[in-house]
Design a protein around this motif. Structure first.
Motif, PDB file in Angstrom:
ATOM      1  N   ILE A 126       0.764  -1.245   0.039  1.00 46.55           N
ATOM      2  CA  ILE A 126       0.125   0.174   0.096  1.00 46.55           C
ATOM      3  C   ILE A 126       0.765   1.208  -0.044  1.00 46.55           C
ATOM      4  N   TYR A 127       0.297   2.420  -0.887  1.00 47.51           N
ATOM      5  CA  TYR A 127       1.086   3.520  -0.780  1.00 47.51           C
ATOM      6  C   TYR A 127       0.387   4.582  -0.084  1.00 47.51           C
ATOM      7  N   ASP A 128       0.734   5.337   0.447  1.00 47.44           N
ATOM      8  CA  ASP A 128      -0.061   6.446   1.388  1.00 47.44           C
ATOM      9  C   ASP A 128      -0.226   7.832   0.791  1.00 47.44           C
ATOM     10  N   GLU A 155     -16.228 -13.116   2.952  1.00 47.41           N
ATOM     11  CA  GLU A 155     -15.386 -12.303   2.392  1.00 47.41           C
ATOM     12  C   GLU A 155     -15.635 -10.805   3.484  1.00 47.41           C
ATOM     13  N   CYS A 156     -14.273 -10.265   3.742  1.00 45.69           N
ATOM     14  CA  CYS A 156     -14.391  -8.999   4.683  1.00 45.69           C
ATOM     15  C   CYS A 156     -13.694  -7.948   3.798  1.00 45.69           C
ATOM     16  N   TYR A 157     -14.138  -6.829   3.633  1.00 47.99           N
ATOM     17  CA  TYR A 157     -13.533  -5.789   2.780  1.00 47.99           C
ATOM     18  C   TYR A 157     -13.292  -4.491   3.875  1.00 47.99           C
ATOM     19  N   LEU A 158     -12.027  -4.243   4.322  1.00 45.75           N
ATOM     20  CA  LEU A 158     -12.089  -2.906   5.222  1.00 45.75           C
ATOM     21  C   LEU A 158     -11.714  -1.948   4.474  1.00 45.75           C
ATOM     22  N   PHE A 159     -12.381  -0.900   4.940  1.00 49.28           N
ATOM     23  CA  PHE A 159     -12.078   0.475   4.222  1.00 49.28           C
ATOM     24  C   PHE A 159     -12.386   1.610   5.280  1.00 49.28           C
ATOM     25  N   GLU A 160     -11.827   2.891   4.766  1.00 45.67           N
ATOM     26  CA  GLU A 160     -12.107   4.037   5.649  1.00 45.67           C
ATOM     27  C   GLU A 160     -13.219   4.848   4.972  1.00 45.67           C
ATOM     28  N   SER A 161     -14.298   5.158   5.489  1.00 46.35           N
ATOM     29  CA  SER A 161     -15.447   5.747   4.922  1.00 46.35           C
ATOM     30  C   SER A 161     -15.177   7.440   4.812  1.00 46.35           C
ATOM     31  N   ASP A 162     -15.787   8.062   3.925  1.00 46.98           N
ATOM     32  CA  ASP A 162     -15.547   9.294   3.829  1.00 46.98           C
ATOM     33  C   ASP A 162     -15.963  10.276   5.168  1.00 46.98           C
ATOM     34  N   LEU A 183      -3.271 -13.670  13.411  1.00 44.55           N
ATOM     35  CA  LEU A 183      -4.428 -13.031  12.661  1.00 44.55           C
ATOM     36  C   LEU A 183      -4.258 -13.665  11.458  1.00 44.55           C
ATOM     37  N   LYS A 184      -5.585 -14.241  10.961  1.00 44.70           N
ATOM     38  CA  LYS A 184      -5.681 -14.717   9.656  1.00 44.70           C
ATOM     39  C   LYS A 184      -6.247 -13.328   8.692  1.00 44.70           C
ATOM     40  N   ALA A 185      -5.374 -12.980   8.018  1.00 45.34           N
ATOM     41  CA  ALA A 185      -5.849 -11.791   7.471  1.00 45.34           C
ATOM     42  C   ALA A 185      -6.729 -12.197   6.099  1.00 45.34           C
ATOM     43  N   SER A 186      -7.889 -11.366   5.997  1.00 40.75           N
ATOM     44  CA  SER A 186      -8.711 -11.583   4.990  1.00 40.75           C
ATOM     45  C   SER A 186      -8.016 -11.242   3.502  1.00 40.75           C
ATOM     46  N   PRO A 187      -7.884 -12.421   2.784  1.00 37.98           N
ATOM     47  CA  PRO A 187      -7.224 -12.278   1.503  1.00 37.98           C
ATOM     48  C   PRO A 187      -7.591 -11.213   0.636  1.00 37.98           C
ATOM     49  N   VAL A 188      -9.204 -10.924   0.551  1.00 42.07           N
ATOM     50  CA  VAL A 188      -9.292 -10.024  -0.576  1.00 42.07           C
ATOM     51  C   VAL A 188      -9.601  -8.663  -0.061  1.00 42.07           C
ATOM     52  N   THR A 189      -8.913  -8.223   0.812  1.00 49.85           N
ATOM     53  CA  THR A 189      -8.982  -6.724   1.233  1.00 49.85           C
ATOM     54  C   THR A 189      -7.524  -6.379   1.481  1.00 49.85           C
ATOM     55  N   SER A 190      -7.582  -4.943   1.220  1.00 49.93           N
ATOM     56  CA  SER A 190      -6.165  -4.476   1.366  1.00 49.93           C
ATOM     57  C   SER A 190      -5.952  -3.795   2.852  1.00 49.93           C
ATOM     58  N   PRO A 191      -4.795  -3.467   3.068  1.00 49.21           N
ATOM     59  CA  PRO A 191      -4.468  -2.764   4.604  1.00 49.21           C
ATOM     60  C   PRO A 191      -5.233  -1.280   4.462  1.00 49.21           C
ATOM     61  N   VAL A 192      -5.564  -0.618   5.525  1.00 47.39           N
ATOM     62  CA  VAL A 192      -5.997   0.740   5.386  1.00 47.39           C
ATOM     63  C   VAL A 192      -5.169   1.485   6.232  1.00 47.39           C
ATOM     64  N   LEU A 193      -4.856   2.734   5.882  1.00 45.44           N
ATOM     65  CA  LEU A 193      -4.181   3.827   6.601  1.00 45.44           C
ATOM     66  C   LEU A 193      -5.293   4.533   7.321  1.00 45.44           C
ATOM     67  N   HIS A 194      -5.277   4.688   8.577  1.00 48.30           N
ATOM     68  CA  HIS A 194      -6.521   5.604   9.029  1.00 48.30           C
ATOM     69  C   HIS A 194      -5.969   6.082  10.361  1.00 48.30           C
ATOM     70  N   ARG A 195      -6.145   7.492  10.340  1.00 46.37           N
ATOM     71  CA  ARG A 195      -5.576   8.356  11.325  1.00 46.37           C
ATOM     72  C   ARG A 195      -3.919   8.159  11.791  1.00 46.37           C
ATOM     73  N   GLY A 196      -3.413   7.840  10.526  1.00 41.80           N
ATOM     74  CA  GLY A 196      -1.879   7.677  10.757  1.00 41.80           C
ATOM     75  C   GLY A 196      -1.282   6.378  10.870  1.00 41.80           C
ATOM     76  N   LEU A 197      -2.269   5.440  11.423  1.00 40.72           N
ATOM     77  CA  LEU A 197      -1.962   4.106  11.513  1.00 40.72           C
ATOM     78  C   LEU A 197      -2.358   3.206  10.485  1.00 40.72           C
ATOM     79  N   LEU A 198      -1.842   2.005  10.355  1.00 38.25           N
ATOM     80  CA  LEU A 198      -2.070   0.984   9.489  1.00 38.25           C
ATOM     81  C   LEU A 198      -2.747  -0.230   9.941  1.00 38.25           C
TER      82      LEU A 198
END
Length: 341
Positions: free
Chosen positions: A105-107, A201-208, A148-163
């Motif tokens: 991931i690129y921030d 399937e779990c898809y993590l994201f940051e809402s607007d 932690l078994k990561a969800s394979p279909v979602t990307s990491p999310v940068l949220h408030r300076g944390l990954l």
């Protein structure tokens, strides 16, 4: 002889004029006459266009804005590329020795992170002033091991300076770049992911709205749910309404957005990746700060059906609906990026 009128301007001159106009003026330009309309290529605003990545034969990918990060195997070594989708400029980072990344991931702030799921190792690369990248800095393995078994279909999310990295059971791992050498910390499992909340399937994201959320899809596509993380109580809570927003998910890039397009409001969209129509080659172009996909040729999109006739799955999320269900709708703004060629 009659003087030539505006409708008889040469086609190449019309195209030059169109190139100088903001895209918001193109519909009015095209409405003048058939000849003027022939000089206007259709375009798909990037804010309305989910970028769907087919990276099955390549590796991990992530899209943020106009930038694409791509981890792939080249010959005998693994490499990470940073690509500007507008200019086409490709910058290769330092090769990886004896390792690869499950997520990258690129921030947009000159930092890139690569993550190995086994051991939750994280590497960081920082962009230098000349545009290149410094060598990778690796953290220690997570002291918690691979719990932690990561969800394979979602990307990491940068949220408030944390990954953040989401597990399939709702557990979260978090990395603080200010203490990079410590790696990931696996948090206690938040509530809200009980036996009735299992999802394939779990898809993590940051809402607007600045919240951590996740789209959860069960077996064979149902049930579907959207949850938000109450960070004070560390509880996952059901989202009862999308507030008129649209959520585009189902790939490594999930995003939410406000929209004035009525039929897109309060809906979750998931691509039907097995039934896409004929390929239309398009360029991502920027003009006046506005990103848009512009087809290379008008001939391909002139045929009946356009760019997305075969549709996309959507799930209604209107509070007035008594049930949530998937349906197939026509969706003309899907851009399918295929890395197999």
């Amino acid at each position: 002889m009659e003087e030539p009128d505006w409708s008889s301007l040469p086609a190449d001159l019309l195209e030059d004029i169109v190139d100088l106009l903001p895209r918001s003026s193109h519909p009015r330009f095209a409405a003048v006459c058939k000849h003027w309309r022939s000089a206007v290529l259709p375009f798909y605003p990037a804010w309305l266009t989910p970028v769907l990545l087919n990276a099955a034969d390549v590796g991990s990918t992530n899209v943020r804005g106009r930038h694409l990060t791509l981890c792939q195997r080249t010959g005998d070594e693994n490499t990470v590329a940073h690509i500007d989708l507008v200019t086409g400029a490709i910058c290769d980072l330092y090769p990886l020795e004896r390792c690869s990344f499950d997520f990258v991931i690129y921030d947009d702030g000159r930092r890139m992170f690569g993550i190995q799921e086994i051991g939750l190792a994280v590497a960081r690369a920082i962009q230098c002033d000349r545009g290149g990248w410094y060598p990778w800095e690796f953290s220690e393995l997570s002291p918690d091991g691979s719990k932690l078994k990561a969800s394979p279909v979602t990307s990491p999310v940068l949220h408030r300076g944390l990954l953040y990295l989401l597990g399939i059971d709702g557990r979260l791992a978090v990395h603080d770049d200010r203490r990079h050498e410590e790696g990931f910390l696996v948090l206690d499992k938040p509530g809200g992911f009980g036996p009735d909340r299992d999802a394939d399937e779990c898809y993590l994201f940051e809402s607007d709205e600045g919240e951590l959320r996740a789209v959860l899809v069960g077996r064979r596509g149902e049930p579907v749910g959207v949850v938000r993380l109450d960070e004070r109580e560390m509880e996952w809570e059901e989202v009862e309404s999308l507030g008129g927003r649209a959520v585009l998910t189902g790939t490594a890039t999930t995003m939410t957005m406000e929209t004035g397009v009525e039929w897109m409001r309060n809906r979750v969209f998931v691509p039907r990746l097995y039934s896409w129509p004929e390929t239309i080659h398009a360029n991502l172009m920027e003009r006046g700060g506005e990103l848009a996909f512009v087809p290379v040729s008008a001939a391909a999109v002139a045929r009946d059906g356009g760019a997305g006739e075969k549709g996309i799955w959507s799930c209604g999320w209107d509070p007035e609906q008594s049930e949530k269900f998937w349906e197939t709708i026509k969706f003309y703004q899907g851009i399918w990026v295929n890395f197999r060629k």
